[in-house]
Design a protein around this motif. Structure first.
Motif, PDB file in Angstrom:
ATOM      1  N   ILE A   6      51.483  38.613  55.239  1.00 51.40           N
ATOM      2  CA  ILE A   6      52.493  39.303  54.427  1.00 51.40           C
ATOM      3  C   ILE A   6      52.113  39.239  52.948  1.00 51.40           C
ATOM      4  O   ILE A   6      52.278  40.212  52.213  1.00 51.40           O
ATOM      5  N   HIS A   7      51.576  38.105  52.535  1.00 50.74           N
ATOM      6  CA  HIS A   7      51.114  37.995  51.140  1.00 50.74           C
ATOM      7  C   HIS A   7      49.989  38.992  50.873  1.00 50.74           C
ATOM      8  O   HIS A   7      49.959  39.635  49.816  1.00 50.74           O
ATOM      9  N   ALA A   8      49.062  39.141  51.810  1.00 50.25           N
ATOM     10  CA  ALA A   8      47.945  40.078  51.625  1.00 50.25           C
ATOM     11  C   ALA A   8      48.450  41.512  51.513  1.00 50.25           C
ATOM     12  O   ALA A   8      47.991  42.280  50.671  1.00 50.25           O
ATOM     13  N   VAL A   9      49.406  41.872  52.361  1.00 46.42           N
ATOM     14  CA  VAL A   9      49.992  43.212  52.310  1.00 46.42           C
ATOM     15  C   VAL A   9      50.706  43.418  50.974  1.00 46.42           C
ATOM     16  O   VAL A   9      50.576  44.467  50.338  1.00 46.42           O
ATOM     17  N   THR A  10      51.445  42.408  50.527  1.00 51.87           N
ATOM     18  CA  THR A  10      52.152  42.485  49.246  1.00 51.87           C
ATOM     19  C   THR A  10      51.166  42.679  48.099  1.00 51.87           C
ATOM     20  O   THR A  10      51.354  43.546  47.233  1.00 51.87           O
ATOM     21  N   ALA A  11      50.095  41.881  48.096  1.00 51.96           N
ATOM     22  CA  ALA A  11      49.097  41.982  47.025  1.00 51.96           C
ATOM     23  C   ALA A  11      48.421  43.346  47.027  1.00 51.96           C
ATOM     24  O   ALA A  11      48.226  43.958  45.963  1.00 51.96           O
ATOM     25  N   ALA A  12      48.061  43.845  48.203  1.00 49.90           N
ATOM     26  CA  ALA A  12      47.394  45.149  48.297  1.00 49.90           C
ATOM     27  C   ALA A  12      48.326  46.259  47.822  1.00 49.90           C
ATOM     28  O   ALA A  12      47.927  47.140  47.050  1.00 49.90           O
ATOM     29  N   ASN A  13      49.557  46.228  48.284  1.00 52.73           N
ATOM     30  CA  ASN A  13      50.533  47.245  47.907  1.00 52.73           C
ATOM     31  C   ASN A  13      50.754  47.263  46.392  1.00 52.73           C
ATOM     32  O   ASN A  13      50.745  48.321  45.759  1.00 52.73           O
ATOM     33  N   ASN A  14      50.927  46.080  45.804  1.00 50.63           N
ATOM     34  CA  ASN A  14      51.220  46.004  44.376  1.00 50.63           C
ATOM     35  C   ASN A  14      50.004  46.289  43.510  1.00 50.63           C
ATOM     36  O   ASN A  14      50.131  46.791  42.393  1.00 50.63           O
ATOM     37  N   LEU A  15      48.808  45.986  44.022  1.00 49.53           N
ATOM     38  CA  LEU A  15      47.579  46.356  43.309  1.00 49.53           C
ATOM     39  C   LEU A  15      47.497  47.876  43.185  1.00 49.53           C
ATOM     40  O   LEU A  15      47.168  48.414  42.124  1.00 49.53           O
ATOM     41  N   LEU A  16      47.805  48.574  44.268  1.00 52.05           N
ATOM     42  CA  LEU A  16      47.771  50.036  44.246  1.00 52.05           C
ATOM     43  C   LEU A  16      48.810  50.589  43.251  1.00 52.05           C
ATOM     44  O   LEU A  16      48.519  51.518  42.497  1.00 52.05           O
ATOM     45  N   ALA A  17      49.996  49.994  43.223  1.00 49.35           N
ATOM     46  CA  ALA A  17      51.031  50.434  42.274  1.00 49.35           C
ATOM     47  C   ALA A  17      50.584  50.194  40.833  1.00 49.35           C
ATOM     48  O   ALA A  17      50.769  51.053  39.963  1.00 49.35           O
ATOM     49  N   ALA A  18      49.986  49.026  40.585  1.00 51.25           N
ATOM     50  CA  ALA A  18      49.518  48.705  39.227  1.00 51.25           C
ATOM     51  C   ALA A  18      48.400  49.645  38.793  1.00 51.25           C
ATOM     52  O   ALA A  18      48.363  50.098  37.639  1.00 51.25           O
ATOM     53  N   GLN A  19      47.491  49.956  39.708  1.00 51.47           N
ATOM     54  CA  GLN A  19      46.395  50.864  39.389  1.00 51.47           C
ATOM     55  C   GLN A  19      46.919  52.265  39.072  1.00 51.47           C
ATOM     56  O   GLN A  19      46.443  52.920  38.147  1.00 51.47           O
ATOM     57  N   MET A  20      47.916  52.702  39.834  1.00 54.24           N
ATOM     58  CA  MET A  20      48.478  54.030  39.589  1.00 54.24           C
ATOM     59  C   MET A  20      49.125  54.083  38.204  1.00 54.24           C
ATOM     60  O   MET A  20      48.904  55.032  37.441  1.00 54.24           O
ATOM     61  N   ASP A  21      49.898  53.054  37.851  1.00 53.18           N
ATOM     62  CA  ASP A  21      50.516  53.036  36.526  1.00 53.18           C
ATOM     63  C   ASP A  21      49.472  52.970  35.415  1.00 53.18           C
ATOM     64  O   ASP A  21      49.619  53.628  34.381  1.00 53.18           O
ATOM     65  N   ARG A 176      41.278  41.792  54.399  1.00 54.02           N
ATOM     66  CA  ARG A 176      40.247  41.427  55.384  1.00 54.02           C
ATOM     67  C   ARG A 176      40.661  40.311  56.333  1.00 54.02           C
ATOM     68  O   ARG A 176      40.350  40.364  57.512  1.00 54.02           O
ATOM     69  N   ASP A 177      41.385  39.298  55.856  1.00 53.62           N
ATOM     70  CA  ASP A 177      41.793  38.204  56.736  1.00 53.62           C
ATOM     71  C   ASP A 177      43.019  38.561  57.567  1.00 53.62           C
ATOM     72  O   ASP A 177      43.280  37.943  58.593  1.00 53.62           O
ATOM     73  N   ALA A 178      43.767  39.544  57.131  1.00 49.84           N
ATOM     74  CA  ALA A 178      44.980  39.947  57.848  1.00 49.84           C
ATOM     75  C   ALA A 178      44.664  40.820  59.068  1.00 49.84           C
ATOM     76  O   ALA A 178      45.563  41.092  59.864  1.00 49.84           O
TER      77      ALA A 178
END
Length: 198
Positions: A6-21, A176-178
């Motif tokens: 869940i942490h990996a999914v959270t990090a990936a999701n928020n990385l994409l949001a940060a990159q878009m902004d 990758r680990d998820a």
């Protein structure tokens, strides 16, 4: 947290949001030439497209592989996603139900030069990335699904994807680990394979 899926999914999701902004900010504050130069920099005098940039060029109908051969119009088309900030579909996520994050305003720091917008947080396990992790058949299938995620519409109404933002590889690394299931034990003592969100 199991193995941190869940942490990996959270990090990936928020990385994409940060990159878009960040991309929206840079497009609003830079001219076409400098923006293109930052996306395709010269390294030791050589400029070349990455694999993900070549995929974007193909989607745009530009069949050139030399960054210096693009016309000014093609460079602008490549460099500018022109995201319509009223048509952003990608929210940040958090691993709890916090009702005060259901609608927020981002970009209020003076460094963001007044480019604020309303957005929201969703719960991590309800994210599209969690769904892709659950439904993907293999690594290549997951990679394709991540690349195709629509995060917003541009000012012409066309979809902007994670691949357009150049994020597919970074998302794969974070997840990758998820990809592997988690071996747990039930209350009755039997082994259970648990994978992805509820």
């Amino acid at each position: 947290h199991l193995t941190g899926d869940i942490h990996a999914v959270t990090a990936a999701n928020n990385l994409l949001a940060a990159q878009m902004d960040a991309r929206i900010f840079h497009e609003l504050t830079q001219k076409d030439g400098p923006l293109y130069d930052r996306l395709v920099p010269r390294i030791k005098g050589v400029r070349k497209f990455s694999a993900i940039q070549l995929r974007r060029l193909q989607r745009l109908g530009i069949h050139k592989t030399d960054p210096d051969s693009l016309t000014d119009e093609e460079k602008t088309k490549f460099a500018r996603l022109n995201i319509d900030t009223t048509k952003i579909m990608w929210n940040r996520v958090v691993d709890l139900n916090d009702r005060y994050l259901r609608k927020i305003t981002v970009g209020q720091s003076p460094t963001e030069k007044g480019f604020t917008r309303e957005t929201a947080f969703d719960i991590s396990v309800a994210s599209e990335i969690m769904a892709i992790l659950a439904l993907g058949k293999d690594l290549e299938d997951i990679k394709q699904r991540l690349a195709s995620m629509v995060v917003a519409l541009d000012r012409s109404g066309d979809p902007v994807t994670a691949d357009d933002l150049g994020m597919t590889g970074a998302l794969m690394v974070l997840l990758r680990d998820a990809f592997e299931p988690t071996l747990m034990q039930s209350l009755e003592g039997t082994p259970v394979l648990v994978h992805t969100g509820p």
